[in-house]
Design a protein around this motif. Structure first.
Motif, PDB file in Angstrom:
ATOM      1  N   GLN A  63      79.238 -34.736 -50.283  1.00  0.00           N
ATOM      2  CA  GLN A  63      79.433 -33.400 -50.456  1.00  0.00           C
ATOM      3  C   GLN A  63      80.769 -33.234 -50.782  1.00  0.00           C
ATOM      4  OE1 GLN A  63      78.567 -31.582 -46.549  1.00  0.00           O
ATOM      5  NE2 GLN A  63      76.553 -31.254 -46.994  1.00  0.00           N
ATOM      6  N   ALA A  65      82.588 -35.506 -52.510  1.00  0.00           N
ATOM      7  CA  ALA A  65      82.587 -36.076 -53.882  1.00  0.00           C
ATOM      8  C   ALA A  65      82.037 -34.808 -54.870  1.00  0.00           C
ATOM      9  CB  ALA A  65      81.836 -37.311 -54.222  1.00  0.00           C
ATOM     10  N   SER A  66      81.270 -34.110 -54.518  1.00  0.00           N
ATOM     11  CA  SER A  66      80.420 -33.108 -55.225  1.00  0.00           C
ATOM     12  C   SER A  66      81.726 -32.188 -55.321  1.00  0.00           C
ATOM     13  CB  SER A  66      79.288 -32.457 -54.647  1.00  0.00           C
ATOM     14  OG  SER A  66      78.805 -31.536 -55.423  1.00  0.00           O
ATOM     15  N   MET A  68      84.730 -32.111 -55.205  1.00  0.00           N
ATOM     16  CA  MET A  68      85.842 -32.527 -56.153  1.00  0.00           C
ATOM     17  C   MET A  68      85.370 -32.447 -57.686  1.00  0.00           C
ATOM     18  SD  MET A  68      88.330 -33.486 -54.227  1.00  0.00           S
ATOM     19  CE  MET A  68      89.407 -34.711 -54.134  1.00  0.00           C
ATOM     20  N   LEU A  69      84.392 -32.907 -57.672  1.00  0.00           N
ATOM     21  CA  LEU A  69      83.754 -32.840 -59.237  1.00  0.00           C
ATOM     22  C   LEU A  69      83.554 -31.587 -59.663  1.00  0.00           C
ATOM     23  CD1 LEU A  69      82.593 -34.336 -61.707  1.00  0.00           C
ATOM     24  CD2 LEU A  69      80.517 -33.992 -60.507  1.00  0.00           C
ATOM     25  N   HIS A  70      83.396 -30.770 -58.981  1.00  0.00           N
ATOM     26  CA  HIS A  70      83.082 -29.238 -59.317  1.00  0.00           C
ATOM     27  C   HIS A  70      84.546 -28.533 -59.420  1.00  0.00           C
ATOM     28  CE1 HIS A  70      78.894 -28.467 -59.049  1.00  0.00           C
ATOM     29  NE2 HIS A  70      79.081 -29.188 -57.900  1.00  0.00           N
ATOM     30  N   PHE A  72      87.159 -30.396 -60.384  1.00  0.00           N
ATOM     31  CA  PHE A  72      87.633 -31.026 -61.571  1.00  0.00           C
ATOM     32  C   PHE A  72      87.133 -30.476 -62.864  1.00  0.00           C
ATOM     33  CE2 PHE A  72      87.394 -34.203 -64.647  1.00  0.00           C
ATOM     34  CZ  PHE A  72      88.678 -34.637 -64.892  1.00  0.00           C
ATOM     35  N   GLN A  73      85.758 -30.114 -62.862  1.00  0.00           N
ATOM     36  CA  GLN A  73      85.205 -29.363 -63.958  1.00  0.00           C
ATOM     37  C   GLN A  73      85.897 -27.844 -64.137  1.00  0.00           C
ATOM     38  OE1 GLN A  73      81.020 -29.632 -62.949  1.00  0.00           O
ATOM     39  NE2 GLN A  73      80.806 -31.502 -63.787  1.00  0.00           N
ATOM     40  N   ASN A  76      89.385 -28.087 -65.627  1.00  0.00           N
ATOM     41  CA  ASN A  76      89.304 -28.484 -67.209  1.00  0.00           C
ATOM     42  C   ASN A  76      88.521 -27.502 -68.014  1.00  0.00           C
ATOM     43  OD1 ASN A  76      90.901 -30.872 -66.832  1.00  0.00           O
ATOM     44  ND2 ASN A  76      89.087 -32.188 -66.615  1.00  0.00           N
TER      45      ASN A  76
END
Length: 80
Positions: A63, A65-66, A68-70, A72-73, A76
């Motif tokens: 959760q 990691a998910s 953090m990915l969102h 980051f997206q 950007n």
């Protein structure tokens, strides 16, 4: 205490520490050496090393990691 149980406890640091925290297990294992499996299970739950605890820790990691990915997206993504 039986020699095999004593050796099992001495070779496993978590079991040694649990025995120090729960000294009633000394007497219980001396009287009922067949309860070593129950002792091991309770120690695993105490130190949160049981399978349900490991699954929940893994789930929490996924959760994070998910999330953090969102983030980051979102950082950007072109200005909306």
């Amino acid at each position: 205490m039986r020699q095999n149980i004593y050796e099992f406890i001495q070779t496993n640091e978590d079991m040694r520490n649990y025995l120090r925290v729960q000294p009633a297990w000394y007497k219980r294992l001396m009287r009922n050496p067949h309860e070593v499996d129950v002792f091991e299970t309770e120690a695993k739950y105490y130190f949160e090393k049981s399978i349900p605890h490991r699954v929940s820790k893994f789930s929490e990691s996924v959760q994070v990691a998910s999330m953090m990915l969102h983030m980051f997206q979102a950082m950007n993504a072109p200005g909306e």
